[in-house]
Design an enzyme around this catalytic site. Sequence first.
Site, mmCIF file in Angstrom:
data_model
loop_
_atom_site.group_PDB
_atom_site.id
_atom_site.type_symbol
_atom_site.label_atom_id
_atom_site.label_comp_id
_atom_site.label_asym_id
_atom_site.label_seq_id
_atom_site.Cartn_x
_atom_site.Cartn_y
_atom_site.Cartn_z
ATOM 1 N N LYS A 54 70.963 58.935 45.976
ATOM 2 C CA LYS A 54 71.588 60.021 45.303
ATOM 3 C C LYS A 54 72.840 60.537 46.692
ATOM 4 O O LYS A 54 72.645 60.485 47.583
ATOM 5 C CB LYS A 54 70.704 61.062 44.941
ATOM 6 C CG LYS A 54 70.244 62.102 45.983
ATOM 7 C CD LYS A 54 69.321 63.142 45.304
ATOM 8 C CE LYS A 54 70.200 64.560 45.235
ATOM 9 N NZ LYS A 54 70.592 65.489 46.386
ATOM 10 N N HIS B 43 64.196 61.268 45.793
ATOM 11 C CA HIS B 43 62.925 61.021 46.618
ATOM 12 C C HIS B 43 61.778 62.349 45.933
ATOM 13 O O HIS B 43 60.710 62.072 46.299
ATOM 14 C CB HIS B 43 63.242 61.165 48.094
ATOM 15 C CG HIS B 43 63.879 62.533 48.285
ATOM 16 N ND1 HIS B 43 65.186 62.668 48.570
ATOM 17 C CD2 HIS B 43 63.225 63.649 48.807
ATOM 18 C CE1 HIS B 43 65.409 63.950 49.060
ATOM 19 N NE2 HIS B 43 64.164 64.651 49.402
ATOM 20 N N LYS C 71 56.913 62.542 45.556
ATOM 21 C CA LYS C 71 56.158 63.481 46.116
ATOM 22 C C LYS C 71 54.948 63.538 45.140
ATOM 23 O O LYS C 71 54.891 63.547 44.177
ATOM 24 C CB LYS C 71 56.757 64.948 46.277
ATOM 25 C CG LYS C 71 57.795 65.005 47.147
ATOM 26 C CD LYS C 71 58.453 66.380 47.310
ATOM 27 C CE LYS C 71 59.671 66.319 48.113
ATOM 28 N NZ LYS C 71 59.308 65.958 49.493
ATOM 29 N N GLU D 215 65.417 76.334 50.281
ATOM 30 C CA GLU D 215 65.493 76.057 51.619
ATOM 31 C C GLU D 215 65.640 77.251 52.608
ATOM 32 O O GLU D 215 66.778 78.010 52.080
ATOM 33 C CB GLU D 215 66.496 75.238 51.822
ATOM 34 C CG GLU D 215 66.362 73.762 51.111
ATOM 35 C CD GLU D 215 67.595 73.007 50.930
ATOM 36 O OE1 GLU D 215 67.589 72.007 52.082
ATOM 37 O OE2 GLU D 215 68.528 73.019 50.278
ATOM 38 N N ASP E 162 73.846 69.111 44.495
ATOM 39 C CA ASP E 162 73.229 68.681 45.180
ATOM 40 C C ASP E 162 71.646 68.662 44.617
ATOM 41 O O ASP E 162 71.016 67.805 44.745
ATOM 42 C CB ASP E 162 73.199 69.206 46.457
ATOM 43 C CG ASP E 162 72.705 68.556 47.765
ATOM 44 O OD1 ASP E 162 72.443 67.386 47.678
ATOM 45 O OD2 ASP E 162 71.962 69.502 48.481
ATOM 46 N N HIS F 146 67.014 66.831 41.643
ATOM 47 C CA HIS F 146 65.707 67.131 41.712
ATOM 48 C C HIS F 146 65.252 68.144 40.703
ATOM 49 O O HIS F 146 64.198 67.967 40.097
ATOM 50 C CB HIS F 146 65.524 68.063 43.037
ATOM 51 C CG HIS F 146 65.988 67.206 44.464
ATOM 52 N ND1 HIS F 146 65.985 65.723 44.139
ATOM 53 C CD2 HIS F 146 66.717 67.623 45.377
ATOM 54 C CE1 HIS F 146 66.489 65.366 45.449
ATOM 55 N NE2 HIS F 146 66.781 66.556 46.211
ATOM 56 N N LYS G 277 70.230 77.506 49.558
ATOM 57 C CA LYS G 277 69.816 77.396 51.368
ATOM 58 C C LYS G 277 69.962 78.650 51.794
ATOM 59 O O LYS G 277 70.381 79.753 51.145
ATOM 60 C CB LYS G 277 71.190 76.626 51.826
ATOM 61 C CG LYS G 277 71.310 75.068 51.270
ATOM 62 C CD LYS G 277 72.112 74.160 52.193
ATOM 63 C CE LYS G 277 72.150 72.941 52.024
ATOM 64 N NZ LYS G 277 70.856 72.332 52.383
HETATM 65 P P1 NDP Z 1 75.527 59.060 56.816
HETATM 66 O O1 NDP Z 1 76.818 59.877 56.876
HETATM 67 O O2 NDP Z 1 74.523 59.069 58.118
HETATM 68 O O3 NDP Z 1 76.011 57.595 56.687
HETATM 69 C C1 NDP Z 1 75.021 56.561 56.521
HETATM 70 C C2 NDP Z 1 76.006 55.297 57.376
HETATM 71 O O4 NDP Z 1 77.277 55.030 56.600
HETATM 72 C C3 NDP Z 1 76.700 55.730 58.599
HETATM 73 O O5 NDP Z 1 75.794 55.591 59.534
HETATM 74 C C4 NDP Z 1 77.952 54.705 58.623
HETATM 75 O O6 NDP Z 1 77.560 53.745 59.564
HETATM 76 C C5 NDP Z 1 78.148 54.732 57.387
HETATM 77 N N1 NDP Z 1 79.360 55.511 56.885
HETATM 78 C C6 NDP Z 1 79.492 56.902 57.079
HETATM 79 N N2 NDP Z 1 80.821 57.142 56.654
HETATM 80 C C7 NDP Z 1 81.134 56.520 56.163
HETATM 81 C C8 NDP Z 1 82.660 56.099 55.557
HETATM 82 N N3 NDP Z 1 83.391 57.298 55.306
HETATM 83 N N4 NDP Z 1 82.732 54.886 54.838
HETATM 84 C C9 NDP Z 1 81.963 54.041 55.310
HETATM 85 N N5 NDP Z 1 80.725 54.089 55.776
HETATM 86 C C10 NDP Z 1 80.320 55.262 56.379
HETATM 87 O O7 NDP Z 1 74.554 59.297 55.570
HETATM 88 P P2 NDP Z 1 73.196 59.767 55.439
HETATM 89 O O8 NDP Z 1 72.358 58.401 56.292
HETATM 90 O O9 NDP Z 1 72.892 60.939 55.660
HETATM 91 O O10 NDP Z 1 73.081 59.371 53.830
HETATM 92 C C11 NDP Z 1 72.998 58.133 53.264
HETATM 93 C C12 NDP Z 1 73.186 58.358 51.688
HETATM 94 O O11 NDP Z 1 71.651 59.023 51.363
HETATM 95 C C13 NDP Z 1 74.137 59.222 51.304
HETATM 96 O O12 NDP Z 1 74.501 58.748 49.995
HETATM 97 C C14 NDP Z 1 73.249 60.577 50.929
HETATM 98 O O13 NDP Z 1 73.919 61.371 49.992
HETATM 99 C C15 NDP Z 1 71.899 60.011 50.648
HETATM 100 N N6 NDP Z 1 70.898 61.039 51.101
HETATM 101 C C16 NDP Z 1 70.734 61.305 52.289
HETATM 102 C C17 NDP Z 1 69.623 62.091 52.696
HETATM 103 C C18 NDP Z 1 69.370 62.515 54.099
HETATM 104 O O14 NDP Z 1 68.577 63.271 54.485
HETATM 105 N N7 NDP Z 1 70.139 62.264 54.978
HETATM 106 C C19 NDP Z 1 68.793 62.878 51.723
HETATM 107 C C20 NDP Z 1 68.990 62.394 50.321
HETATM 108 C C21 NDP Z 1 70.107 61.375 50.122
HETATM 109 P P3 NDP Z 1 78.602 52.627 59.967
HETATM 110 O O15 NDP Z 1 79.928 53.431 60.540
HETATM 111 O O16 NDP Z 1 77.914 52.085 61.152
HETATM 112 O O17 NDP Z 1 78.891 51.779 59.021
#
Ligand code: NDP
Length: 512
Positions: free
Chosen positions: A173, A203, A207, A241, A260, A265, A365
């Site tokens: 999501k 997610h 739960k 939160e 969000d 959720h 939040k």
């Molecule tokens: P991140 O911002 O950490 O991005 C994940 C990876 O994607 C990065 O490490 C980067 O890897 C790549 N990335 C980041 N920005 C860009 C960009 N602009 N263009 C291309 N690649 C990019 O995200 P999260 O790990 O926090 O979240 C991943 C997904 O999961 C999202 O869609 C988020 O909404 C969803 N999500 C996240 C949660 C959380 O707790 N973090 C909870 C629920 C959902 P690299 O540069 O090495 O390619």
Amino acid sequence: MSTRATDIAESSRVEGYFCEVPHEPCAIVMFGASGDLARRKLLPALYDLAVHSCLAPRFRLLGFARTEMSDGAFRTNASEFLPKNGAGADDGKKQDFLNQLEYFGGKYDDPEAYRCLAERLETIDRENQLGGNRLYYLATPPDVYPHVIEQLGRANLAGPKNGSSWTRVIIEKPFGHDGASARELNAKVLRVFDESQVYRIDHYLGKETVQNLLVFRFGNGIFEPLWNRNYIDHVQITAAEALGVERRAAFYESAGALRDMIQSHVLQLTSLVGMEAPARFDATSVRNEKIKILQSIRPLQADTVWKSVVRGQYGPGNVKGAAVAGYREEPGVNPNSATETFVALKLLVDNWRWKDVPFYLRSGKRLARPATEIAIRFKRAPHMVFQGESVEPNSLVLNIQPDEGISLSFGAKSPGSQMRIQPVTMDFQYRQAFGAGSREAYATLINDCIRGDATLFDRADSVEAAWGLVDPILEAWQNASAPPFPNYSAGTDGPRAADDLTASEGRRWRPL
Ligand code: NDP
């Protein structure tokens, strides 16, 4: 007893679950493997499944992202988030798991990267006899999803490799930014994958208490007869939160609490509370009932949005005794931001079961405490025989986090010669009853996906139906200026206008 069997028995005793038969082997490709979600949640969840013998010993994971990284660096990063104590802290088990990870650097829209990925998958498949089974996990920012999907299709990586293998894709999501973008994304995904291969993850549905809601309602005889407009006064669903926007300011600024939390959720929880009993506990039956309830919710119109929806944004305040900044002062947030960090709304469900029973939903939040709960508030006793005493109506509260459990409140006579009635509760605590905490939601859901069980995942139509409920609110907000923000202090229960929403109907929110 063999070492393996001892391990399994041990893990079952300590953690409360294990898989008697590991799942079919597969290769998992995790896109966005360098990111926060992958490191903090997904890799630990996979490890959890591995130590509980749910993953086939031969499984392989390829982390895919743009960052340059060696396999060793990827494993070191992953190891930081594996358990430091408890059953999973065993160094040998951790090393076995880490040895099954490798890293693959590439751009998400580069056909050459996917050609190499296809070759690597072929080799891994052959060397480990994975049977051609593949799971892609899209854990990148959402605007990257269409690129990955398209390239997987072009590289011939989307269809099952052979007649007996499977290929599935989990999509994180948010699924779309509004109804139109969700439909567009669904169309793109379904040009490459069949709906039966697609697992849209929320997610919250992993739960235990959320799943237990179905068992509670449909596995017991005593609650369902009461679960309707004849006995229920209203329903409150809260996802609160205490944390602020943390490191997600860039994402949150363009999302806000409605997109969000409510669209995903909270509406998921609403559909589980409101749905009719499915014919069977399988993906089609459960999801057919869930979509019906979303379709029965009375859509808000431009003129009802103002009466039924409250938005808020936190200012500076105190959380757990510590002073915290307001939203507009958080790093990465526009100092004039009009993004909502709180939403409360009232929905009505136009069907026989729920006619005139309001569903009050709220999420925010920097509220007083973290609490995700569903509260069913029953009607008062029709006649009070105990003169001079007032008894609070019964409440059934399903606590989803932080402490999973269920409690029922009712009036009881307090000790003494006089007839005095006090509210008391009957409590069921997951941890206490089962001697273990519940499994991490991501582990449950990845496990289900590998088993091919989509019951707890979102179908294309329900994602679009949820956006259909949220779109009129977004539209109304877009066409009017935001209320004066900030309108609640961090560490409180939210804006006063949210209290008015229930108070104007003679009800009140459960205090946080
Ligand atoms: P991140 O911002 O950490 O991005 C994940 C990876 O994607 C990065 O490490 C980067 O890897 C790549 N990335 C980041 N920005 C860009 C960009 N602009 N263009 C291309 N690649 C990019 O995200 P999260 O790990 O926090 O979240 C991943 C997904 O999961 C999202 O869609 C988020 O909404 C969803 N999500 C996240 C949660 C959380 O707790 N973090 C909870 C629920 C959902 P690299 O540069 O090495 O390619």
